[in-house]
Scaffold this active site. Structure first.
Site, PDB file in Angstrom:
ATOM      1  N   ASP A  32       0.854  -1.196   0.000  1.00  0.00           N
ATOM      2  CA  ASP A  32       0.000   0.000   0.000  1.00  0.00           C
ATOM      3  C   ASP A  32       0.890   1.246   0.000  1.00  0.00           C
ATOM      4  O   ASP A  32       1.888   1.310   0.714  1.00  0.00           O
ATOM      5  CB  ASP A  32      -0.904  -0.010   1.246  1.00  0.00           C
ATOM      6  CG  ASP A  32      -2.043   0.978   1.138  1.00  0.00           C
ATOM      7  OD1 ASP A  32      -3.207   0.531   1.119  1.00  0.00           O
ATOM      8  OD2 ASP A  32      -1.774   2.210   1.074  1.00  0.00           O
ATOM      9  N   ILE A  33       0.496   2.237  -0.789  1.00  0.00           N
ATOM     10  CA  ILE A  33       1.309   3.455  -0.926  1.00  0.00           C
ATOM     11  C   ILE A  33       1.258   4.328   0.337  1.00  0.00           C
ATOM     12  O   ILE A  33       2.143   5.162   0.554  1.00  0.00           O
ATOM     13  CB  ILE A  33       0.855   4.263  -2.167  1.00  0.00           C
ATOM     14  CG1 ILE A  33       1.956   5.191  -2.653  1.00  0.00           C
ATOM     15  CG2 ILE A  33      -0.422   5.039  -1.893  1.00  0.00           C
ATOM     16  CD1 ILE A  33       1.684   5.796  -4.025  1.00  0.00           C
ATOM     17  N   ASN A  42     -13.012  -3.522   2.335  1.00  0.00           N
ATOM     18  CA  ASN A  42     -14.088  -2.527   2.351  1.00  0.00           C
ATOM     19  C   ASN A  42     -14.920  -2.594   1.067  1.00  0.00           C
ATOM     20  O   ASN A  42     -14.363  -2.738  -0.026  1.00  0.00           O
ATOM     21  CB  ASN A  42     -13.490  -1.122   2.470  1.00  0.00           C
ATOM     22  CG  ASN A  42     -12.673  -0.941   3.742  1.00  0.00           C
ATOM     23  OD1 ASN A  42     -13.013  -1.495   4.789  1.00  0.00           O
ATOM     24  ND2 ASN A  42     -11.587  -0.179   3.661  1.00  0.00           N
ATOM     25  N   HIS A  48     -16.021   2.854   3.781  1.00  0.00           N
ATOM     26  CA  HIS A  48     -14.647   3.381   3.700  1.00  0.00           C
ATOM     27  C   HIS A  48     -13.884   2.897   2.474  1.00  0.00           C
ATOM     28  O   HIS A  48     -12.663   2.953   2.421  1.00  0.00           O
ATOM     29  CB  HIS A  48     -13.870   3.016   4.988  1.00  0.00           C
ATOM     30  CG  HIS A  48     -12.672   3.877   5.240  1.00  0.00           C
ATOM     31  ND1 HIS A  48     -11.443   3.664   4.629  1.00  0.00           N
ATOM     32  CD2 HIS A  48     -12.495   4.950   6.025  1.00  0.00           C
ATOM     33  CE1 HIS A  48     -10.584   4.572   5.037  1.00  0.00           C
ATOM     34  NE2 HIS A  48     -11.197   5.368   5.883  1.00  0.00           N
ATOM     35  N   HIS A  56     -10.295  -5.239  -3.168  1.00  0.00           N
ATOM     36  CA  HIS A  56      -8.944  -5.423  -2.619  1.00  0.00           C
ATOM     37  C   HIS A  56      -9.032  -5.815  -1.158  1.00  0.00           C
ATOM     38  O   HIS A  56      -9.910  -5.355  -0.431  1.00  0.00           O
ATOM     39  CB  HIS A  56      -8.092  -4.166  -2.781  1.00  0.00           C
ATOM     40  CG  HIS A  56      -8.731  -2.914  -2.264  1.00  0.00           C
ATOM     41  ND1 HIS A  56      -9.725  -2.253  -2.942  1.00  0.00           N
ATOM     42  CD2 HIS A  56      -8.532  -2.208  -1.131  1.00  0.00           C
ATOM     43  CE1 HIS A  56     -10.105  -1.203  -2.259  1.00  0.00           C
ATOM     44  NE2 HIS A  56      -9.407  -1.147  -1.139  1.00  0.00           N
ATOM     45  N   PHE A  57      -8.120  -6.667  -0.761  1.00  0.00           N
ATOM     46  CA  PHE A  57      -7.962  -7.050   0.641  1.00  0.00           C
ATOM     47  C   PHE A  57      -6.719  -6.352   1.179  1.00  0.00           C
ATOM     48  O   PHE A  57      -5.656  -6.433   0.576  1.00  0.00           O
ATOM     49  CB  PHE A  57      -7.775  -8.565   0.790  1.00  0.00           C
ATOM     50  CG  PHE A  57      -9.028  -9.354   0.548  1.00  0.00           C
ATOM     51  CD1 PHE A  57      -9.470  -9.592  -0.745  1.00  0.00           C
ATOM     52  CD2 PHE A  57      -9.752  -9.869   1.602  1.00  0.00           C
ATOM     53  CE1 PHE A  57     -10.635 -10.322  -0.978  1.00  0.00           C
ATOM     54  CE2 PHE A  57     -10.914 -10.602   1.383  1.00  0.00           C
ATOM     55  CZ  PHE A  57     -11.351 -10.825   0.088  1.00  0.00           C
ATOM     56  N   HIS A  58      -6.868  -5.694   2.328  1.00  0.00           N
ATOM     57  CA  HIS A  58      -5.702  -5.148   3.023  1.00  0.00           C
ATOM     58  C   HIS A  58      -5.156  -6.232   3.956  1.00  0.00           C
ATOM     59  O   HIS A  58      -5.927  -6.866   4.694  1.00  0.00           O
ATOM     60  CB  HIS A  58      -6.101  -3.974   3.924  1.00  0.00           C
ATOM     61  CG  HIS A  58      -6.668  -2.779   3.215  1.00  0.00           C
ATOM     62  ND1 HIS A  58      -5.939  -1.626   3.002  1.00  0.00           N
ATOM     63  CD2 HIS A  58      -7.905  -2.533   2.700  1.00  0.00           C
ATOM     64  CE1 HIS A  58      -6.708  -0.727   2.398  1.00  0.00           C
ATOM     65  NE2 HIS A  58      -7.903  -1.253   2.203  1.00  0.00           N
TER      66      HIS A  58
HETATM   67  P1  5GP Z   1      -9.842   1.448   0.546  1.00  0.00           P
HETATM   68  O1  5GP Z   1     -10.154   2.575   1.493  1.00  0.00           O
HETATM   69  O2  5GP Z   1     -10.462   1.634  -0.812  1.00  0.00           O
HETATM   70  O3  5GP Z   1     -10.132   0.098   1.149  1.00  0.00           O
HETATM   71  O4  5GP Z   1      -8.263   1.477   0.385  1.00  0.00           O
HETATM   72  C1  5GP Z   1      -7.588   1.838  -0.786  1.00  0.00           C
HETATM   73  C2  5GP Z   1      -6.111   1.731  -0.501  1.00  0.00           C
HETATM   74  O5  5GP Z   1      -5.408   1.851  -1.711  1.00  0.00           O
HETATM   75  C3  5GP Z   1      -5.579   2.808   0.463  1.00  0.00           C
HETATM   76  O6  5GP Z   1      -4.988   2.192   1.602  1.00  0.00           O
HETATM   77  C4  5GP Z   1      -4.561   3.564  -0.393  1.00  0.00           C
HETATM   78  O7  5GP Z   1      -3.424   3.980   0.333  1.00  0.00           O
HETATM   79  C5  5GP Z   1      -4.215   2.554  -1.464  1.00  0.00           C
HETATM   80  N1  5GP Z   1      -3.821   3.176  -2.722  1.00  0.00           N
HETATM   81  C6  5GP Z   1      -4.524   4.125  -3.395  1.00  0.00           C
HETATM   82  N2  5GP Z   1      -3.858   4.468  -4.519  1.00  0.00           N
HETATM   83  C7  5GP Z   1      -2.723   3.711  -4.543  1.00  0.00           C
HETATM   84  C8  5GP Z   1      -1.631   3.631  -5.478  1.00  0.00           C
HETATM   85  O8  5GP Z   1      -1.560   4.321  -6.489  1.00  0.00           O
HETATM   86  N3  5GP Z   1      -0.644   2.741  -5.173  1.00  0.00           N
HETATM   87  C9  5GP Z   1      -0.696   1.939  -4.057  1.00  0.00           C
HETATM   88  N4  5GP Z   1       0.345   1.090  -3.868  1.00  0.00           N
HETATM   89  N5  5GP Z   1      -1.708   2.005  -3.172  1.00  0.00           N
HETATM   90  C10 5GP Z   1      -2.706   2.873  -3.410  1.00  0.00           C
END
Ligand code: 5GP
Length: 139
Positions: free
Chosen positions: A29-30, A85, A91, A98-100
């Site tokens: 994650d970025i 999410n 959120h 995607h899974f974190h």
């Molecule tokens: P969400 O809130 O949709 O579950 O999480 C999206 C995640 O994607 C966030 O933790 C965010 O930091 C990550 N993310 C968004 N854009 C990018 C990107 O361009 N590169 C990477 N590696 N992660 C990203």
């Protein structure tokens, strides 16, 4: 318009890749909540989990424990959260499933959780379970 994750999977946008197979792609994650915070993503582009094909869902189920093992081994973390999410109210910022994988460390870094538990009313629970299981039976 491809999602940002599809553009990462295709190589158009750079990432720190940690796994790729026929159905699944994983990268750091970025904006990590902790060291090793990783995202595990299906190549199939759907916004929400319930939209996935069985094939893609099964591949994610196979990959998740393997990526989690690797993240734990590489970071030394012994606890972690899996977060997934669906929808803006939940959120979700990126409309691509995607899974974190979020390691939790003794310094407090990782996923903060608010868990406002309420009591389950018995009759409401029975009615809801019956309704949901009927939906399950419909497929
Ligand atoms: P969400 O809130 O949709 O579950 O999480 C999206 C995640 O994607 C966030 O933790 C965010 O930091 C990550 N993310 C968004 N854009 C990018 C990107 O361009 N590169 C990477 N590696 N992660 C990203």
């Amino acid at each position: 318009m491809p999602t940002i994750f599809t553009r990462i999977i295709s190589g158009e946008i750079p990432c720190h890749r940690i796994h790729a197979d026929e159905h699944v792609f994983a990268f750091l994650d970025i904006a990590p909540l902790s060291r090793g915070h990783a995202l595990v993503v299906p190549r199939e582009e759907w916004a929400m989990l319930h939209e996935l094909s069985d094939e893609s869902a099964a591949a994610l189920g196979r990959a998740l424990p393997r990526v989690a093992r690797a993240v734990m081994a590489a970071t030394g973390a012994t606890s972690y959260n899996i977060l997934q999410n669906n929808g803006a109210l939940a959120h979700q910022a990126v409309p691509h499933v995607h899974f974190h994988i979020i390691p939790r460390f003794p310094d407090g870094s990782g996923l903060g959780i608010r868990w406002d538990a309420r009591a389950l009313d018995a009759s409401e629970g029975a009615a809801l379970a019956a309704r949901i299981s009927a939906e399950m039976a419909r497929g």
